[in-house]
Design a protein around this motif. Sequence first.
Motif: not given
Length: 236
Positions: A111-139
């Motif tokens: 995606i970074g090839f088509f989007v003007n962003t230079i550091f992707l660490g925050n995007a990776l964090t949001i990615m696994y926060v999303y996965v964690w949230g979907r796997r723990n819907p009752s919290i």
Amino acid sequence: MANQLMYHEFMQIPPVTRAYVTSCVLTTLAVQLDIVTPYQLYFNPELIFKNFQIWRLVTNFCYFGPIGFSFLFNMLFTYRYCRFLEEGSFRGKTADFFFMLLFGGLMLILIGFFVNTIFLGNALTIMYVYVWGRRNPSIRMNFFGLMNFQAPYLPWVLCGFSLLLGGSTTVDLMGIAVGHVYYYLEDVFPKQQGGFRILKTPRFIEWLFESRDPTEDENILHEERPGGFDWDGREQ
């Protein structure tokens, strides 16, 4: 004695989380000490493929900005939810967890090839926060005492928070998109009629990580627990 205790606590952190967070901290310290500069770390396809600066494919995920409140918040957030996943739904499946991060990193780079962003660490964090949230819907979560919501909404709350602060939501949306792709391919599609598991961890990655006995760690952070995290520092 204190050093031994600190070392013991450090080694209690699951391996992938420990390696990633340590890499982020060491990268930031290297920048603070002028050993390297952010210009040597950021994501730049031209420099990667024309000048063969391959390390940028990794270092752009390891730098979260100069040491300050934002850096500390990001590191706490990264450590917390990365560890929740590795010790929760990926407990005893270190190779699968590493492959999830690898998959997420590769998708974000594409995606970074088509989007003007230079550091992707925050995007990776949001990615696994999303996965964690979907796997723990009752919290249930609490946003600085202002609002309550279920765990799956956490990435969207963070996205809205970025918008309120006048920042760009591009990185957040990238992480949410990649997180949803992983969640669908790994948790939804295989359970549908005619579905099958697409994201199989390669054998060489499984070989790199020795399987761990899920009962060996007594002091473990469980995902499936009552309550949630109150962002003023309390469990609710």
